[in-house]
Design an enzyme around this catalytic site. Structure first.
Site, PDB file in Angstrom:
ATOM      1  N   SER A   1      42.660  44.788  37.570  1.00 50.11           N
ATOM      2  CA  SER A   1      43.015  44.529  38.269  1.00 50.11           C
ATOM      3  C   SER A   1      44.002  45.091  38.623  1.00 50.11           C
ATOM      4  CB  SER A   1      43.080  43.113  38.287  1.00 50.11           C
ATOM      5  OG  SER A   1      42.744  42.314  39.944  1.00 50.11           O
TER       6      SER A   1
ATOM      7  N   THR B   1      41.050  37.183  43.316  1.00 48.42           N
ATOM      8  CA  THR B   1      40.959  36.372  41.867  1.00 48.42           C
ATOM      9  C   THR B   1      41.539  34.592  41.683  1.00 48.42           C
ATOM     10  OG1 THR B   1      42.407  38.216  40.366  1.00 48.42           O
ATOM     11  CG2 THR B   1      42.611  35.638  39.583  1.00 48.42           C
TER      12      THR B   1
ATOM     13  N   CYS C   1      31.525  55.298  28.969  1.00 48.57           N
ATOM     14  CA  CYS C   1      31.261  54.209  30.159  1.00 48.57           C
ATOM     15  C   CYS C   1      32.406  53.092  29.977  1.00 48.57           C
ATOM     16  CB  CYS C   1      30.105  53.622  30.128  1.00 48.57           C
ATOM     17  SG  CYS C   1      29.624  51.901  31.691  1.00 48.57           S
TER      18      CYS C   1
ATOM     19  N   CYS D   1      32.427  49.997  34.575  1.00 50.00           N
ATOM     20  CA  CYS D   1      32.944  49.684  36.087  1.00 50.00           C
ATOM     21  C   CYS D   1      31.386  49.172  36.609  1.00 50.00           C
ATOM     22  CB  CYS D   1      33.649  50.717  36.355  1.00 50.00           C
ATOM     23  SG  CYS D   1      32.383  52.407  37.219  1.00 50.00           S
TER      24      CYS D   1
END
Lengths: 607, 288
Positions: free
Chosen positions: A105, A390, A576, A579
């Site tokens: 984030s 958040t 990967c 996401c």
């Protein structure tokens, strides 16, 4: 074959040349998907002698996902149990091998929920070291930057907030949870939701291990484990794969709009100390995106000793040009004359990406159902103009925990179903500050869908939001799911992206290496295709293979087959970074992301 | 060697014939010794092999804070071999040992989940941990092997951070035990172990008497996963905590790390149009 061509015609302009070059017939398409979720094992002769029994365990509350929401719910449950002297077994299952390893984030954290959950967070050593000291919002043109005023009251005003490394914050939350005797099991991806006969949720099952790439069991095969609980809290984060199943099986989205998303790419830089201004928060919009493509950047200066800067780019997944590459837009944005100086002489030390939910108020599904609840970014409470989710995720976890606790300790509880239906969770959410907040900003993001594009949104925020704070009586619609927005490649212009200079901008594969991602190679690809023929026929034929461009990890590649003419899709599942963008943006909705075997995924360090 | 059917029959044989009984008791004793292997396995917590390493700005080492760590891959193989010995009823007990900070306990827990019976954590922290070398570790391992009455020590051939490939060999020397390093196959034969070693020229087979030290190479086995039910059971297994001083080992550094640097950036190559140009460039650079 005929059916596929028919649907291609329905999709709009028919890329005739594309179809002629790239279409394959059934016999020629190589088999791609071997995952048991697409090819059931009970019909597979290689599995006929394998014991599929699972060990099971009983818990009171099982939480899927050790992110801010999941851990806040766990902590709150244990706090209540301690206060009221009740026994409650709370279990958290997390797919990453360490708590915080898959967390990514910006992040600029509003401490609102944390102050309520753990008021003495400072004494307990929460990694919140950088209060925001400077706040900038700039509109970029190709050469210049135009500062826009951030008046108090506008959603992106940041006073009182902290620049944090969310991965470290989540790790700290995990330690707080373990202190309260929450059982946290990292390295345990959950692959299946279990149901009672009455249709309520019974529990979950963790992933099997030891399945080969061809889908057959290896010597090391072992079945996952089942956890049965009264309530399962699903806290998988944006676009969780279990939540996707629940929406379909339990019809939880019948009264809300489809969720809309963005992809966020992020890098961590060690900059020249002269460029480092701890506590500075900067956001930009405008260049390099045109006014009809939603997106912007963030630059957050951390103040934890080292001259670290968190920088990233967010691009709305409702974009229509299949030639857009979010990764390359991010890389070229860094070369803007107002942005570049910050990174000159610096060193990039980390990279990652994750999808974010942008639907907000209009896209909230039914939050509770018999045996389960949804919290956090999974149903989606992100405040888009504030660019923060958040605090809302944590609060939703806390509210859910309180509702569950009251339900489970109610001696007069008469549950109609075996799985407990926590019906007042949703009402408590509607009475909370989370609801008020996301309702007040509900019209900002959809205001983008006017011919004014970005300028419409800026105008709307500046005028309507500032004046009415969301009390206006209308609610704009998002206008449909993101995957439907792509135009056929023939209607769009390819974009010429500049080559990376390897000082400020970089190529995709070296970036993926920095994410530390890895998966056991000998396992079925966890990017599963419902139909192996669709990628070449539709995605490549009509849209020129947008997944090659929107995947921030280079998982999807269209490569020529031996005959040199026909193409095939190659899935590099090991790259990967979890996401979920492909599952969201695939125009054919053919890609279904499922959790890989335990141990795989990125290795973010304080991202 | 007397073949084994069931103990009842043996007891009756022993009681019916004193001579056979004596022979039988001796081979039973040897078998007893084989089935009672107490195995000491060293497991090291290292930075996960897939993570991109970053050198600290002051060039004193690499960044480890918050970086993903896991069990050294060769230690996993060593642990797996010990568990297989136990499953074949050749080992009676497996003890997993790790020397390091508090987080090393996670690595021991993984070993317990794979099948170790108990764990020993030798706590070494801070600068002492950064300066710890194979010599220190092997001294600790040797003392532990004696204290715990182990008769087999299995280690990974090397750790992926230090890449020293010394601990197994030093441990054997300190104990004055035979060593079989780079093992790609271990079989028990009578009273010794037959070990196939991977060496530069190919494969070498050696016979080692017990007690012995074995170091595991890549192809020895494929380690099992530590599955959740086993991880949960492992929480009940004991991990004893010690300090290096408990084993009489002084952790004063014997080596000083002068600096750690990134490998040099690869230089771009040059394309040439013809052989003459290639020769000219080679001559210019003084190579030819």
């Amino acid at each position: 074959m005929a059916a596929l061509l028919g649907s291609a015609l329905k999709a709009g302009r028919f890329a005739r040349a594309g179809v002629r070059l790239f279409c394959t017939n059934n016999a020629a398409t190589p088999k791609i998907t071997t995952h048991w979720s697409v090819l059931p094992r009970d019909k597979d002769s290689r599995w006929s002698d394998v014991d599929m029994e699972r060990v099971s365990d009983e818990v009171d509350v099982c939480i899927v996902g050790a992110g801010p929401a999941g851990l806040s719910a766990a902590i709150r449950l244990k706090q209540l149990a301690q206060q009221q002297d009740k026994e409650l077994r709370v279990l958290v299952l997390e797919k990453a091998t360490e708590v915080g390893l898959h967390t990514l984030s910006g992040a600029c954290l509003e401490p609102h929920a944390l102050d309520e959950l753990i008021p003495d967070w400072k004494d307990r050593g929460a990694p919140m070291h950088t209060p925001v000291t400077e706040d900038r919002f700039n509109l970029l043109t190709e050469k210049y930057k135009i500062p826009l005023p951030i008046l108090p009251g506008l959603p992106m005003h940041n006073s009182g907030n902290y620049v944090v490394r969310l991965g470290n914050f989540v790790r700290w939350l995990g330690e707080q949870a373990e202190e309260l005797e929450v059982e946290v099991y990292p390295g345990c991806p959950v692959t299946e939701v279990l149901y009672h006969e009455d249709g309520s949720v019974k529990g979950v099952a963790t992933s099997d291990v030891g399945i080969g790439k061809d889908g057959a069991p290896k010597d090391s095969f072992e079945r996952g484990m089942e956890f049965h609980s009264k309530v399962v809290i699903f806290a998988e984060g944006c676009h969780g794969h279990l939540a996707k199943q629940l929406y379909k099986n339990l019809d939880l989205r019948k009264n809300c709009e489809p969720q809309t998303y963005a992809i966020g790419l992020k890098e961590l830089w060690e900059v020249d100390p002269a460029q480092h201004k701890p506590g500075k928060v900067e956001h930009t919009v405008g260049w390099p995106l045109d006014r009809m493509t939603y997106g912007g950047s963030f630059i957050y200066h951390l103040g934890e000793g080292e001259p670290l800067v968190a920088v990233g780019y967010v691009l709305g997944l409702d974009y229509s040009n299949p030639y857009i590459s979010p990764f390359k837009e991010f890389q070229r944005w860094k070369h803007h004359p107002a942005v570049k100086p910050t990174f000159e002489g610096g060193k990039r030390i980390a990279y990652g990406a994750r999808a974010l939910n942008e639907g907000g108020f209009q896209s909230i599904p039914q939050l509770a159902f018999p045996g389960g609840c949804l919290i956090g970014c999974s149903p989606g409470f992100m405040n888009v103009p504030k660019i923060k989710g958040t605090h809302n995720a944590m609060k939703s976890g806390m509210i859910c925990a309180e509702a569950i606790f009251d339900k489970l300790t109610d001696e007069n509880l008469q549950s109609e179903t075996q799985g407990v239906f926590v019906d007042d969770y949703e009402q408590r959410m509607k009475d909370s500050w989370v609801w008020k907040e996301i309702k007040s900003v509900r019209n900002v993001r959809p205001s983008f869908h006017s011919p004014l594009g970005l300028y419409g949104t800026l105008l709307y925020t500046g005028v309507f939001y500032y004046l009415f704070r969301g009390k206006e009586p209308w609610t704009f619609s998002h206008g449909g799911a993101d995957y439907k927005r792509l135009k056929p490649a023939s209607e769009c212009t390819p974009i010429e992206y500049p080559k990376p200079d390897n000082k400020i901008s970089f190529d995709l594969l070296s970036s993926v290496a920095l994410s530390g991602t890895n998966h056991e190679g000998d396992q079925p690809a966890h990017l599963t295709l419902m139909n192996d023929e669709v990628p070449v026929n539709q995605n490549l034929g009509i849209y020129d293979g947008p997944e090659q461009r929107f995947c921030p990890a280079g998982v999807y590649e269209y490569v020529p087959m031996e005959d040199g003419k026909t193409m095939r899709l190659q899935i590099n599942a090991q790259n990967c970074v979890h996401c979920k963008t492909c599952d969201i943006k695939d125009p054919s909705q053919n890609i279904n992301w499922v959790t890989p075997e335990a141990g795989g995924g990125p290795a973010y360090n304080g991202m | 060697m007397w073949p084994i059917f069931d103990y009842g029959r043996f007891v009756s044989i022993i009681s019916s014939s004193d001579v056979y009984g004596v022979v039988w008791m001796r081979s039973l004793a040897q078998l007893h010794k084989m089935a009672n292997l107490r195995v000491l396995v060293g497991v090291k917590r290292v930075i996960d092999y897939a993570v991109k390493i970053r050198v600290k700005p002051d060039n004193s080492g690499v960044v480890t804070d918050g970086v993903k760590h896991s069990m050294n891959p060769f230690c996993e193989i060593a642990m797996e071999e010990a568990v297989r010995l136990k499953e074949k009823k050749l080992a009676k007990e497996i003890i997993a040992v790790s020397c390091g900070p508090a987080q090393a306990q996670e690595t021991i827990r993984t070993a317990l989940a794979m099948g170790a019976d108990r764990g020993i954590h030798v706590e070494v922290t801070g600068k002492e941990y950064e300066n710890m070398t194979p010599l220190h570790v092997s001294k600790i391992m040797a003392k532990l092997a004696q204290d715990q009455e182990a008769n087999l020590v299995i280690l990974g051939k090397q750790s992926i951070d230090g890449d020293n490939n010394q601990t197994g060999q030093m441990t054997a020397a300190l104990l004055d035990w035979p060593q079989a390093t780079f093992a790609s196959e271990v079989t028990k034969e009578n009273d010794h172990l037959k070990v196939v070693r991977e060496i530069d020229g190919g494969l070498e087979t050696v016979k080692v008497t017990l007690p012995a030290v074995i170091t595991a190479d890549l192809r020895l086995n494929e380690p099992r996963y530590a599955t959740l039910p086993n991880i949960m059971k492992a929480k009940k297994k004991k991990i004893a905590k010690h300090k290096a001083a408990d084993f009489g080992v002084d952790l004063t550094p014997t080596l000083e790390v002068v600096g750690v640097e990134d490998p040099p950036v690869r230089q771009a190559g040059q394309k040439v149009e013809s052989t003459e140009e290639l020769v000219a460039k080679l001559k210019d650079s003084g190579v030819v």
